[in-house]
Design a protein around this motif. Sequence first.
Motif, PDB file in Angstrom:
ATOM      1  N   PHE A   1       0.814  -1.219   0.000  1.00  0.00           N
ATOM      2  CA  PHE A   1       0.000   0.000   0.000  1.00  0.00           C
ATOM      3  C   PHE A   1       0.850   1.273   0.000  1.00  0.00           C
ATOM      4  O   PHE A   1       0.312   2.378   0.128  1.00  0.00           O
ATOM      5  N   THR A   2       2.164   1.115  -0.158  1.00  0.00           N
ATOM      6  CA  THR A   2       3.075   2.249   0.011  1.00  0.00           C
ATOM      7  C   THR A   2       2.720   3.433  -0.881  1.00  0.00           C
ATOM      8  O   THR A   2       2.710   4.587  -0.433  1.00  0.00           O
ATOM      9  N   SER A   3       2.404   3.160  -2.134  1.00  0.00           N
ATOM     10  CA  SER A   3       2.202   4.252  -3.095  1.00  0.00           C
ATOM     11  C   SER A   3       0.890   4.999  -2.879  1.00  0.00           C
ATOM     12  O   SER A   3       0.676   6.054  -3.488  1.00  0.00           O
ATOM     13  N   VAL A   4      -0.003   4.482  -2.031  1.00  0.00           N
ATOM     14  CA  VAL A   4      -1.288   5.157  -1.823  1.00  0.00           C
ATOM     15  C   VAL A   4      -1.480   5.594  -0.370  1.00  0.00           C
ATOM     16  O   VAL A   4      -2.588   5.942   0.037  1.00  0.00           O
ATOM     17  N   LEU A   5      -0.420   5.609   0.418  1.00  0.00           N
ATOM     18  CA  LEU A   5      -0.540   6.003   1.814  1.00  0.00           C
ATOM     19  C   LEU A   5      -1.039   7.438   1.972  1.00  0.00           C
ATOM     20  O   LEU A   5      -1.664   7.773   2.979  1.00  0.00           O
ATOM     21  N   SER A   6      -0.788   8.268   0.990  1.00  0.00           N
ATOM     22  CA  SER A   6      -1.208   9.667   1.081  1.00  0.00           C
ATOM     23  C   SER A   6      -2.573   9.904   0.446  1.00  0.00           C
ATOM     24  O   SER A   6      -2.950  11.053   0.218  1.00  0.00           O
ATOM     25  N   HIS A   7      -3.318   8.832   0.166  1.00  0.00           N
ATOM     26  CA  HIS A   7      -4.661   8.956  -0.404  1.00  0.00           C
ATOM     27  C   HIS A   7      -5.692   8.900   0.713  1.00  0.00           C
ATOM     28  O   HIS A   7      -5.636   8.046   1.589  1.00  0.00           O
ATOM     29  N   LEU A   8      -6.669   9.785   0.632  1.00  0.00           N
ATOM     30  CA  LEU A   8      -7.644   9.916   1.717  1.00  0.00           C
ATOM     31  C   LEU A   8      -8.647   8.779   1.726  1.00  0.00           C
ATOM     32  O   LEU A   8      -8.941   8.198   2.764  1.00  0.00           O
ATOM     33  N   THR A   9      -9.226   8.467   0.566  1.00  0.00           N
ATOM     34  CA  THR A   9     -10.252   7.418   0.486  1.00  0.00           C
ATOM     35  C   THR A   9      -9.571   6.101   0.117  1.00  0.00           C
ATOM     36  O   THR A   9      -9.188   5.894  -1.029  1.00  0.00           O
ATOM     37  N   ASP A  10      -9.454   5.215   1.090  1.00  0.00           N
ATOM     38  CA  ASP A  10      -8.680   3.995   0.870  1.00  0.00           C
ATOM     39  C   ASP A  10      -9.323   3.055  -0.129  1.00  0.00           C
ATOM     40  O   ASP A  10      -8.635   2.359  -0.871  1.00  0.00           O
ATOM     41  N   ASP A  11     -10.671   3.025  -0.197  1.00  0.00           N
ATOM     42  CA  ASP A  11     -11.305   2.110  -1.139  1.00  0.00           C
ATOM     43  C   ASP A  11     -11.002   2.516  -2.580  1.00  0.00           C
ATOM     44  O   ASP A  11     -10.636   1.681  -3.418  1.00  0.00           O
ATOM     45  N   LEU A  12     -11.147   3.789  -2.899  1.00  0.00           N
ATOM     46  CA  LEU A  12     -10.830   4.272  -4.239  1.00  0.00           C
ATOM     47  C   LEU A  12      -9.345   4.123  -4.537  1.00  0.00           C
ATOM     48  O   LEU A  12      -8.957   3.741  -5.654  1.00  0.00           O
ATOM     49  N   ALA A  13      -8.503   4.398  -3.547  1.00  0.00           N
ATOM     50  CA  ALA A  13      -7.054   4.297  -3.744  1.00  0.00           C
ATOM     51  C   ALA A  13      -6.645   2.867  -4.065  1.00  0.00           C
ATOM     52  O   ALA A  13      -5.842   2.627  -4.983  1.00  0.00           O
ATOM     53  N   VAL A  14      -7.183   1.895  -3.322  1.00  0.00           N
ATOM     54  CA  VAL A  14      -6.824   0.493  -3.557  1.00  0.00           C
ATOM     55  C   VAL A  14      -7.357   0.024  -4.916  1.00  0.00           C
ATOM     56  O   VAL A  14      -6.664  -0.699  -5.651  1.00  0.00           O
ATOM     57  N   ALA A  15      -8.573   0.437  -5.266  1.00  0.00           N
ATOM     58  CA  ALA A  15      -9.127   0.065  -6.577  1.00  0.00           C
ATOM     59  C   ALA A  15      -8.251   0.612  -7.697  1.00  0.00           C
ATOM     60  O   ALA A  15      -7.923  -0.106  -8.664  1.00  0.00           O
ATOM     61  N   ASP A  16      -7.863   1.879  -7.603  1.00  0.00           N
ATOM     62  CA  ASP A  16      -6.996   2.477  -8.629  1.00  0.00           C
ATOM     63  C   ASP A  16      -5.642   1.788  -8.676  1.00  0.00           C
ATOM     64  O   ASP A  16      -5.064   1.590  -9.755  1.00  0.00           O
ATOM     65  N   LEU A  17      -5.123   1.416  -7.508  1.00  0.00           N
ATOM     66  CA  LEU A  17      -3.820   0.762  -7.431  1.00  0.00           C
ATOM     67  C   LEU A  17      -3.851  -0.587  -8.150  1.00  0.00           C
ATOM     68  O   LEU A  17      -2.936  -0.912  -8.925  1.00  0.00           O
ATOM     69  N   ILE A  18      -4.872  -1.377  -7.909  1.00  0.00           N
ATOM     70  CA  ILE A  18      -4.985  -2.686  -8.555  1.00  0.00           C
ATOM     71  C   ILE A  18      -5.103  -2.529 -10.071  1.00  0.00           C
ATOM     72  O   ILE A  18      -4.423  -3.216 -10.853  1.00  0.00           O
ATOM     73  N   ARG A  19      -5.958  -1.611 -10.503  1.00  0.00           N
ATOM     74  CA  ARG A  19      -6.143  -1.419 -11.952  1.00  0.00           C
ATOM     75  C   ARG A  19      -4.895  -0.853 -12.613  1.00  0.00           C
ATOM     76  O   ARG A  19      -4.574  -1.200 -13.759  1.00  0.00           O
ATOM     77  N   ALA A  20      -4.165   0.022 -11.907  1.00  0.00           N
ATOM     78  CA  ALA A  20      -2.957   0.621 -12.482  1.00  0.00           C
ATOM     79  C   ALA A  20      -1.896  -0.427 -12.798  1.00  0.00           C
ATOM     80  O   ALA A  20      -1.057  -0.226 -13.681  1.00  0.00           O
ATOM     81  N   HIS A  21      -1.952  -1.557 -12.094  1.00  0.00           N
ATOM     82  CA  HIS A  21      -0.994  -2.637 -12.329  1.00  0.00           C
ATOM     83  C   HIS A  21      -1.603  -3.770 -13.153  1.00  0.00           C
ATOM     84  O   HIS A  21      -1.104  -4.902 -13.134  1.00  0.00           O
ATOM     85  N   GLY A  22      -2.674  -3.474 -13.856  1.00  0.00           N
ATOM     86  CA  GLY A  22      -3.264  -4.459 -14.759  1.00  0.00           C
ATOM     87  C   GLY A  22      -4.126  -5.495 -14.070  1.00  0.00           C
ATOM     88  O   GLY A  22      -4.510  -6.495 -14.696  1.00  0.00           O
ATOM     89  N   GLY A  23      -4.465  -5.286 -12.806  1.00  0.00           N
ATOM     90  CA  GLY A  23      -5.269  -6.255 -12.076  1.00  0.00           C
ATOM     91  C   GLY A  23      -6.757  -6.107 -12.354  1.00  0.00           C
ATOM     92  O   GLY A  23      -7.218  -5.069 -12.838  1.00  0.00           O
ATOM     93  N   ARG A  24      -7.494  -7.150 -12.029  1.00  0.00           N
ATOM     94  CA  ARG A  24      -8.943  -7.168 -12.240  1.00  0.00           C
ATOM     95  C   ARG A  24      -9.649  -7.171 -10.894  1.00  0.00           C
ATOM     96  O   ARG A  24      -9.227  -7.856  -9.955  1.00  0.00           O
ATOM     97  N   ILE A  25     -10.737  -6.415 -10.807  1.00  0.00           N
ATOM     98  CA  ILE A  25     -11.567  -6.357  -9.605  1.00  0.00           C
ATOM     99  C   ILE A  25     -12.872  -7.070  -9.885  1.00  0.00           C
ATOM    100  O   ILE A  25     -13.497  -6.863 -10.937  1.00  0.00           O
ATOM    101  N   HIS A  26     -13.287  -7.914  -8.954  1.00  0.00           N
ATOM    102  CA  HIS A  26     -14.537  -8.663  -9.124  1.00  0.00           C
ATOM    103  C   HIS A  26     -15.518  -8.291  -8.002  1.00  0.00           C
ATOM    104  O   HIS A  26     -15.163  -8.350  -6.825  1.00  0.00           O
ATOM    105  N   GLN A  27     -16.705  -7.879  -8.394  1.00  0.00           N
ATOM    106  CA  GLN A  27     -17.754  -7.513  -7.449  1.00  0.00           C
ATOM    107  C   GLN A  27     -18.703  -8.685  -7.246  1.00  0.00           C
ATOM    108  O   GLN A  27     -19.344  -9.138  -8.185  1.00  0.00           O
ATOM    109  N   THR A  28     -18.781  -9.191  -6.018  1.00  0.00           N
ATOM    110  CA  THR A  28     -19.756 -10.235  -5.719  1.00  0.00           C
ATOM    111  C   THR A  28     -21.035  -9.576  -5.182  1.00  0.00           C
ATOM    112  O   THR A  28     -20.980  -8.481  -4.622  1.00  0.00           O
ATOM    113  N   PRO A  29     -22.189 -10.249  -5.326  1.00  0.00           N
ATOM    114  CA  PRO A  29     -23.430  -9.704  -4.774  1.00  0.00           C
ATOM    115  C   PRO A  29     -23.739 -10.211  -3.369  1.00  0.00           C
ATOM    116  O   PRO A  29     -24.883 -10.117  -2.911  1.00  0.00           O
ATOM    117  N   PHE A  30     -22.719 -10.729  -2.687  1.00  0.00           N
ATOM    118  CA  PHE A  30     -22.948 -11.296  -1.355  1.00  0.00           C
ATOM    119  C   PHE A  30     -22.683 -10.241  -0.288  1.00  0.00           C
ATOM    120  O   PHE A  30     -21.722  -9.478  -0.363  1.00  0.00           O
TER     121      PHE A  30
END
Length: 378
Positions: free
Chosen positions: A212-241
């Motif tokens: 999480f080093t590169s996003v420590l200075s981001h206020l909203t952690d959920d948006l920061a982590v989502a952007d971080l995963i996508r920036a490295h080519g990762g995929r996010i999966h939303q479950t309905p549970f």
Amino acid sequence: MMYVLGAAYLILLSIKSGLALRYAKRYFVMKTTLAHSDVTICTPILSGDPQLAHVLKDNLDALPQARFCWLIDEGDLEAHRVTSELLQQHRDRKIDVMVFPPAPSCTNPKLFKLERARNRIRTPVLIVLDDDTRLPERSMQALLGALSQAQLATGLPYYREGDNLLSNLLAQFVNNNSAQTYLPLLQIAGPVSINGMCYALHTATLESIGGFTSVLSHLTDDLAVADLIRAHGGRIHQTPFPQEVATTIPTSSAYLRQMHRWFLFAILLMRRQRPGMNALITLLHGIPPLALAAMLMLAVVSPASHNWLFVVTLLFVRALILVTTQSVVFGHLRQHPFLSLLSELLQPLHLLHAVCWRRIHWRTRCYQVFDNDRFLSR
């Protein structure tokens, strides 16, 4: 005009609910070789809510094979007391308690703890779980299954019935909007963010992107982590549970602070979207509360019996749509018709507040917010 506004409102509500139900009903839990013993559940803790001990204990009881890592502050005496008592009561469980100094200025305190705890995680999967959130076994299994096709998986929050009016008002807002916010657009686009109250990711993925080093200075952690995963080519999966959240809102100022943060964070999220996505978000989520409020004001101005018959009918259909959606996605949730309506009518005011006032109170600090990665402590 009143009838046009009412019809537009019901059409948009029906579209959102229909798309959400379609996604939820067609969803199936993917098979996985991951077991509960492959999971470490990391919970950054800040005491203050009277339900803290109950939430932590319920997660221990629901997920007996998982490892737990509780992250507490040096000066948080109540968190020390609660975690110590639970450790004594559950000596047979795999629980780590890590104690941290205060996060530096302009550093996200949640991500600060998670990054420092990262080197202690030895399991293939990390689940980040807020200290007011309960994770059912079935929902965790869905997250693990989703990780077979994605680098990060997340679920849906819903709020437990509160002990007072303001807690129930907050619950109605979340329960009315959760499924209809996260699910409808998944059939034409990927998730724009994640539910920061609960998400799972491969620890190997986290290591490969530098934690999480590169996003420590981001206020909203959920948006920061989502952007971080996508920036490295990762995929996010939303479950309905669902994951159940239990938060006590003791005062009107606490309620206003909570809603102000959420709406300001929504504005920060929309800044990162393309114009087409922002147009869809505005249409599906911005227009309906305005149309509903305008329709009711016109009914007050022209109080003919047939106008109020239309309003009552529309509100009945609205309640039916919401109850149906919540029953399918979350199971039975108690409806408070007046609070449900009030929570929707207040949304334009919360948005206006967030647009005009960029200073938020969050946890123990006050921030002047310019962007997700640009804010000052006050």
